[in-house]
Write a protein that holds these residues in place. Sequence first.
Motif, PDB file in Angstrom:
ATOM      1  N   LYS A   3       0.837  -1.200   0.000  1.00 46.91           N
ATOM      2  CA  LYS A   3       0.000   0.000   0.000  1.00 46.91           C
ATOM      3  C   LYS A   3       0.875   1.254   0.000  1.00 46.91           C
ATOM      4  CE  LYS A   3      -3.868  -2.081   2.432  1.00 46.91           C
ATOM      5  NZ  LYS A   3      -4.646  -2.053   3.665  1.00 46.91           N
ATOM      6  N   TYR A  49      -5.263   7.347   5.397  1.00 54.44           N
ATOM      7  CA  TYR A  49      -6.467   6.593   5.068  1.00 54.44           C
ATOM      8  C   TYR A  49      -6.190   5.228   4.450  1.00 54.44           C
ATOM      9  CZ  TYR A  49      -9.373  10.663   6.029  1.00 54.44           C
ATOM     10  OH  TYR A  49     -10.009  11.704   6.633  1.00 54.44           O
ATOM     11  N   ILE A  50      -5.202   5.129   3.575  1.00 54.69           N
ATOM     12  CA  ILE A  50      -4.997   3.901   2.810  1.00 54.69           C
ATOM     13  C   ILE A  50      -3.901   3.018   3.404  1.00 54.69           C
ATOM     14  CG2 ILE A  50      -4.303   2.976   0.559  1.00 54.69           C
ATOM     15  CD1 ILE A  50      -5.675   5.450  -0.681  1.00 54.69           C
ATOM     16  N   ARG A  53      -4.441   3.120   7.645  1.00 55.43           N
ATOM     17  CA  ARG A  53      -5.834   3.094   8.082  1.00 55.43           C
ATOM     18  C   ARG A  53      -6.005   3.694   9.476  1.00 55.43           C
ATOM     19  NH1 ARG A  53      -7.058  -2.955   6.630  1.00 55.43           N
ATOM     20  NH2 ARG A  53      -4.967  -3.043   7.403  1.00 55.43           N
ATOM     21  N   THR A  54      -5.612   4.929   9.595  1.00 51.36           N
ATOM     22  CA  THR A  54      -5.719   5.644  10.849  1.00 51.36           C
ATOM     23  C   THR A  54      -6.427   6.969  10.613  1.00 51.36           C
ATOM     24  OG1 THR A  54      -4.457   6.431  12.754  1.00 51.36           O
ATOM     25  CG2 THR A  54      -3.447   6.730  10.599  1.00 51.36           C
TER      26      THR A  54
END
Length: 139
Positions: A3, A49-50, A53-54
């Motif tokens: 990611k 976000y990606i 994931r926070t």
Amino acid sequence: MTKFAVVGVVNTGTFYATYLSLHPWMPYYPAYVLGFLVSMVGSFFLNTYITYRTKPTWRKFLLFPLTNLTNFVVTSVGVFVLVEWFHVGERIAPLAAAVVAIPVTFVLSRRILTHRDGVVAPPATELALAGDSPAAQTD
């Protein structure tokens, strides 16, 4: 890591598009700096976000530039050296210089963006290997 790499490709594209669009109206170095700043803001949101994931917070947003400080120094010196000393084209030098700083940016951004209550959260694989995860403690 995958990611982070995908976000990095998008971020590099944002930087490069900004750099190329500004370069006709200003010298290469100011265009480089402005492109870097624009892509850094995008990188913050994409990574929160990606990649990690926070939830983005003002604290993380204000600390995030620290993750890019080393990146900025390394790539800035790299761009200057490549253009001025080795006569690499001004369109290619920023991409070549960016490759060197990727691992440092990953480690620092993970530390800042996964920070919780004064403790940096280790990756799940480190938890599992250390035997600290709840799953490792149940029989």
